[in-house]
Design an enzyme around this catalytic site. Sequence first.
Site, mmCIF file in Angstrom:
data_model
loop_
_atom_site.group_PDB
_atom_site.id
_atom_site.type_symbol
_atom_site.label_atom_id
_atom_site.label_comp_id
_atom_site.label_asym_id
_atom_site.label_seq_id
_atom_site.Cartn_x
_atom_site.Cartn_y
_atom_site.Cartn_z
ATOM 1 N N THR A 16 0.863 -1.178 0.000
ATOM 2 C CA THR A 16 0.000 0.000 0.000
ATOM 3 C C THR A 16 0.900 1.228 0.000
ATOM 4 O O THR A 16 1.673 1.446 0.936
ATOM 5 C CB THR A 16 -0.932 -0.005 1.221
ATOM 6 O OG1 THR A 16 -1.827 -1.112 1.114
ATOM 7 C CG2 THR A 16 -1.748 1.282 1.292
ATOM 8 N N LYS A 57 -7.668 1.554 -2.668
ATOM 9 C CA LYS A 57 -7.310 1.148 -1.301
ATOM 10 C C LYS A 57 -7.501 2.324 -0.328
ATOM 11 O O LYS A 57 -7.928 2.137 0.814
ATOM 12 C CB LYS A 57 -5.863 0.652 -1.267
ATOM 13 C CG LYS A 57 -5.343 0.217 0.112
ATOM 14 C CD LYS A 57 -5.983 -1.085 0.589
ATOM 15 C CE LYS A 57 -5.584 -1.461 2.011
ATOM 16 N NZ LYS A 57 -4.263 -2.072 2.116
ATOM 17 N N LYS A 98 -0.137 5.055 8.654
ATOM 18 C CA LYS A 98 0.595 5.177 7.390
ATOM 19 C C LYS A 98 -0.400 5.315 6.233
ATOM 20 O O LYS A 98 -0.289 6.221 5.405
ATOM 21 C CB LYS A 98 1.465 3.936 7.158
ATOM 22 C CG LYS A 98 2.318 3.999 5.894
ATOM 23 C CD LYS A 98 2.705 2.615 5.366
ATOM 24 C CE LYS A 98 1.749 2.135 4.292
ATOM 25 N NZ LYS A 98 2.101 0.869 3.658
#
Lengths: 290, 290
Positions: free
Chosen positions: A96, A171, A239
């Site tokens: 990601t 995502k 994150k």
Amino acid sequence: MKVSFIGLGVMGFPMAGHLAQAGLDVTVFNRTESKSITWTEAYKGCYKKTPKLAVEHSDIVFICVGNDDDLKQVMLGKDGILAGAKTNAVIVDHTTTSADIARALSAICAEQQISFLDAPVSGGQAGAENGQLTVMMGGKESDFNRVEPVIKHFSKFVKLMGEVGSGQLTKMVNQICIAGVVQGVAEGLHFARSAGLNGVDVVEVISKGAAGSWQMDNRHNTMWQGQYDFGFAVDWMRKDLGIALDEAKKNKSTLPLTSLVDQFYADVQNMGGNRWDTSSLMARLEVHRK
Amino acid sequence: MKVSFIGLGVMGFPMAGHLAQAGLDVTVFNRTESKSITWTEAYKGCYKKTPKLAVEHSDIVFICVGNDDDLKQVMLGKDGILAGAKTNAVIVDHTTTSADIARALSAICAEQQISFLDAPVSGGQAGAENGQLTVMMGGKESDFNRVEPVIKHFSKFVKLMGEVGSGQLTKMVNQICIAGVVQGVAEGLHFARSAGLNGVDVVEVISKGAAGSWQMDNRHNTMWQGQYDFGFAVDWMRKDLGIALDEAKKNKSTLPLTSLVDQFYADVQNMGGNRWDTSSLMARLEVHRK
């Protein structure tokens, strides 16, 4: 078919394992060598000491590392993937990351006649272990068609969302929605306890209707008990939310709730909850409870 | 068995209808008389000109009115329910109110040997019409046991949550959780559009996993198209969130997200969205979009 898998963390280790079990010729690389050794003991396959060596003969190179910087290093380093990959290889990145780095790496790959697809996943460690991940991809359709049958070995649903970077953007939507749901459920259960209700009974009543969610179904019990030593860690969530908030600045979308919940996760980190599950937003609300 | 139904709004009208269709002897009252007339044309039953007259011979009195003030008036007014109700009658209040008024009315009822159960519902107008509501109740178990078989005529799930007021408190948890989910989905879809993704495709990918929710499944399509002329209105949601936030002040729970989303609904009201569906938080995020 020869493939490589770069990054044997909690996700990459079982994902690479599914590929080996499916009969593919898999070569792995991991920064910490002991994990590569463990992997080759568990599965049929070999490991190499650098990404460059691991990808030399591969038609498809899978990557699953920690963040943008790790990805740059395994891709562009002196002994990195692009130093070793074959012409016409396809690189599938399951990390990601930001959409920007996906676009930048794709452009660099194109100069070497190498294809790049961004392909972040959802489904967590359990999904990786039982081969039931969801994979959201960005890139060219012809490249997608080449890799899709192989990705199926560790996923239940794979979809091409658009040009390179679109997988990462999808995502981000996923993580934005999770932020809202988790904080909502946390406030609901916190209120329930304060009001003298049994939170598990409450969820039995409300979970089938308009308040229902995956998070409510799968996390209410542990939240009610204050158990957070499992699942998707707060550090990783921060994150991901950081990437989404940076992207939102660029594309001029407004994410007040996501921004607030990101700050709440900072509180959880300050409580020592870096490795707690995402559902630990509940612990933050209950910090003053005796 | 003789029962009464006080309040024939979008919820009460079909709920009372299900009782009549089940063969109960139903007498109704509604503030606007024309609705009572329409109801008696649609169902077997009669109507009266005051709550007092409507409840005189009833074993169970159902109420479904607008808010705390409406409830006080139909209960305590000169021609109200308590001026007419039989000793040993049970009053079941389906209005969404504060827990305090449920407790206060229960105490007043007890002085007249009348039982009171708070019984807010979820499932919306569709749930009322097809008899599939969820009913969350507060009060004495013996009273609950008397009314449960009758409530089943318009509900799929009925549960006693605790002492009087507990039904209302459970409904508040429901609305708190919805607030978080809807804003999360709205931010996700808003971000998706800004990032150039197709929101419907994105939902196809993410809705089965950890980001999934009833709101995502049932509202993403209309949110993506900007349709809000249906469903549970913003004015009602603000009423409910106001009750929850007042209660949170009393029980000392912390609801930062709920409080923020309540303010967002104020923005939607200022956009003219008083009657828009709860999912119109999306419209607020997209107000500047060309």
